[in-house]
Write a protein that holds these residues in place. Structure first.
Motif, PDB file in Angstrom:
ATOM      1  N   LEU A   1       0.839  -1.194   0.000  1.00  0.00           N
ATOM      2  CA  LEU A   1       0.000   0.000   0.000  1.00  0.00           C
ATOM      3  C   LEU A   1       0.877   1.247   0.000  1.00  0.00           C
ATOM      4  O   LEU A   1       1.923   1.284   0.642  1.00  0.00           O
ATOM      5  CB  LEU A   1      -0.901   0.017   1.240  1.00  0.00           C
ATOM      6  N   ARG A   2       0.424   2.258  -0.718  1.00  0.00           N
ATOM      7  CA  ARG A   2       1.112   3.544  -0.692  1.00  0.00           C
ATOM      8  C   ARG A   2       0.627   4.343   0.514  1.00  0.00           C
ATOM      9  O   ARG A   2      -0.574   4.345   0.838  1.00  0.00           O
ATOM     10  CB  ARG A   2       0.836   4.312  -1.982  1.00  0.00           C
ATOM     11  N   GLU A   3       1.525   5.054   1.151  1.00  0.00           N
ATOM     12  CA  GLU A   3       1.172   5.829   2.336  1.00  0.00           C
ATOM     13  C   GLU A   3       0.526   7.152   1.939  1.00  0.00           C
ATOM     14  O   GLU A   3       0.864   7.743   0.918  1.00  0.00           O
ATOM     15  CB  GLU A   3       2.414   6.103   3.182  1.00  0.00           C
ATOM     16  N   ASP A   4      -0.401   7.620   2.776  1.00  0.00           N
ATOM     17  CA  ASP A   4      -0.977   8.945   2.586  1.00  0.00           C
ATOM     18  C   ASP A   4       0.101  10.012   2.773  1.00  0.00           C
ATOM     19  O   ASP A   4       1.026   9.852   3.583  1.00  0.00           O
ATOM     20  CB  ASP A   4      -2.094   9.198   3.604  1.00  0.00           C
ATOM     21  N   ALA A   5      -0.029  11.113   2.018  1.00  0.00           N
ATOM     22  CA  ALA A   5       0.876  12.247   2.206  1.00  0.00           C
ATOM     23  C   ALA A   5       0.763  12.747   3.644  1.00  0.00           C
ATOM     24  O   ALA A   5      -0.342  12.867   4.188  1.00  0.00           O
ATOM     25  CB  ALA A   5       0.518  13.351   1.226  1.00  0.00           C
ATOM     26  N   ARG A   6       1.903  13.052   4.261  1.00  0.00           N
ATOM     27  CA  ARG A   6       1.920  13.333   5.698  1.00  0.00           C
ATOM     28  C   ARG A   6       2.025  14.809   6.058  1.00  0.00           C
ATOM     29  O   ARG A   6       1.681  15.193   7.171  1.00  0.00           O
ATOM     30  CB  ARG A   6       3.084  12.577   6.366  1.00  0.00           C
ATOM     31  N   HIS A   7       2.557  15.635   5.167  1.00  0.00           N
ATOM     32  CA  HIS A   7       2.868  17.009   5.560  1.00  0.00           C
ATOM     33  C   HIS A   7       2.123  18.030   4.713  1.00  0.00           C
ATOM     34  O   HIS A   7       2.633  19.114   4.437  1.00  0.00           O
ATOM     35  CB  HIS A   7       4.379  17.231   5.459  1.00  0.00           C
TER      36      HIS A   7
END
Length: 392
Positions: free
Chosen positions: A306-312
């Motif tokens: 899975l690709r991670e959600d953008a964090r910043h």
């Protein structure tokens, strides 16, 4: 003489520590994996002295040993089984079985807390503030109640347990429980635990990039390979990907499959029970058999993580009134946005999806389950909005 057969995790060893406090040199303790217990019970029944009082904690026996223990008990043998797993409740049918999942106040139990109550009730151990606090830390960690209570002392106690050998941990705890007025970590242990916290954080960060998802049975599962920090890893991944019903943690070397969930509506003891395992509602496990190996390893090996959600992000945020923009592996863009206070809608490449959702969480769960999307970074979101304005 007493003989204690117990689990080899923190809760099981907590029982061993209480037994040594209560019986001193008059108790022999054997720490067991789930699979090894039945061999130990068989050896006891065939070789040990009949006068020895057998205590089993934090583990349950198979059907054959149930019958053998009942026969042993009916022939004036001394045996007491104490457990807190839902899958062991049938053992309450025997006079020597004591299985309690929740106490009278509705509080989840642990084997350590149940044994503590048993020893106090039978006047074999005097309660003290230090021992009571230690037992409560073990109980909160084993039931995962520590997170709800933000009790990191319980989590760090388990971390210390795995940093030391069982013998070292036993000696340290027994000395502390006998001599100290309150339970606490010494300065060296605090520094050691601080280093361990950093190590766990780095480990979880790495494993987060390896998680795949699959529809297994009636559930959506996240699957990851890991040999360490299963509870911490399962909890963090569950919070990171709440659309997943549970996290399956595969330990190839140990030939074990662990299950962890953050959801109250998922009972993992039932999931593990389908594969011959057991445990708690939120944490359970089973042996990695040919069946589970095919289902969780072979059938998912080809899947991309899975690709991670953008964090910043500053602009493309979840639950935004402007909408939240997601992307899948085919570069399709999905905008999840509110129609009003009760309804959320989705467009796929600017085409409206017919379904409506009662909440942002429901809509995001649909997207992540069906399309394995991730929240995109701000620059993609800004370009998307600019194109919308330009086209309009």
């Amino acid at each position: 003489m007493y003989k204690l057969l117990t689990h080899n995790d923190l809760d099981g060893v907590g029982c061993g520590i209480l037994a040594k406090l209560a019986f001193g040199n008059d108790v022999k303790i054997r720490y067991n994996s789930v699979s090894a217990l039945n061999r130990e019970v068989e050896w006891f029944l065939e070789n040990d002295e009949k006068e020895t009082f057998l205590i089993i904690t934090d583990l349950s026996v198979n059907e054959e040993n149930e019958k053998r223990l009942e026969s042993f008990y009916q022939n004036k043998g001394k045996v007491q089984l104490i457990d807190h797993h839902k899958t062991s409740l049938s053992l309450n049918d025997y006079e020597w079985g004591h299985v309690v999942v929740e106490d009278e106040e509705g509080k989840l139990t642990s084997a350590t807390s149940l044994l503590y109550d048993y020893l106090i009730k039978h006047q074999q151990l005097n309660p003290t503030n230090t021992v009571t606090e230690f037992v409560e830390l073990v109980r909160q960690y084993d039931t995962w109640e520590w997170e709800k209570n933000n009790n990191h002392h319980a989590r760090r106690l388990n971390a210390l347990f795995y940093l030391l050998s069982i013998e070292e941990f036993e000696d340290k705890m027994i000395q502390r429980l006998q001599l100290d007025d309150i339970f606490s970590f010494d300065e060296f242990e605090k520094k050691l635990l601080d280093m361990e916290d950093d190590k766990i954080e780095r480990y979880i960060r790495r494993k987060r990039r390896e998680l795949v998802q699959s529809h297994i049975g009636e559930h959506f599962a996240g699957i990851v390979y890991a040999e360490s920090y299963h509870s911490e890893l399962g909890n963090e991944l569950g919070k990171e990907y709440p659309h997943l019903d549970y996290i399956a943690i595969i330990n190839i070397g140990g030939k074990r499959l662990g299950f962890r969930t953050i959801h109250d509506h998922i009972d993992l003891s039932e999931v593990a029970g389908k594969y011959g395992g057991g445990g708690h509602a939120k944490a359970s496990g089973c042996t990695l058999t040919a069946e589970t190996y095919k289902q969780f390893v072979i059938d998912t090996f080809h899947l991309e993580p899975l690709r991670e959600d953008a964090r910043h992000n500053r602009f493309n945020l979840k639950r935004s009134t402007f909408g939240s923009l997601y992307q899948d592996r085919e570069d399709s863009l999905f905008l999840l946005y509110p129609l009003n206070e009760q309804e959320w809608a989705i467009t796929e490449n600017k085409a409206q999806i017919e379904m409506l959702f009662a909440s942002f969480e429901e809509g995001e769960s649909f997207l992540k389950r069906k399309f394995a999307v991730w929240l995109v970074k701000d620059d993609i979101f800004v370009r998307y909005l600019m194109n919308e304005v330009k086209n309009s």
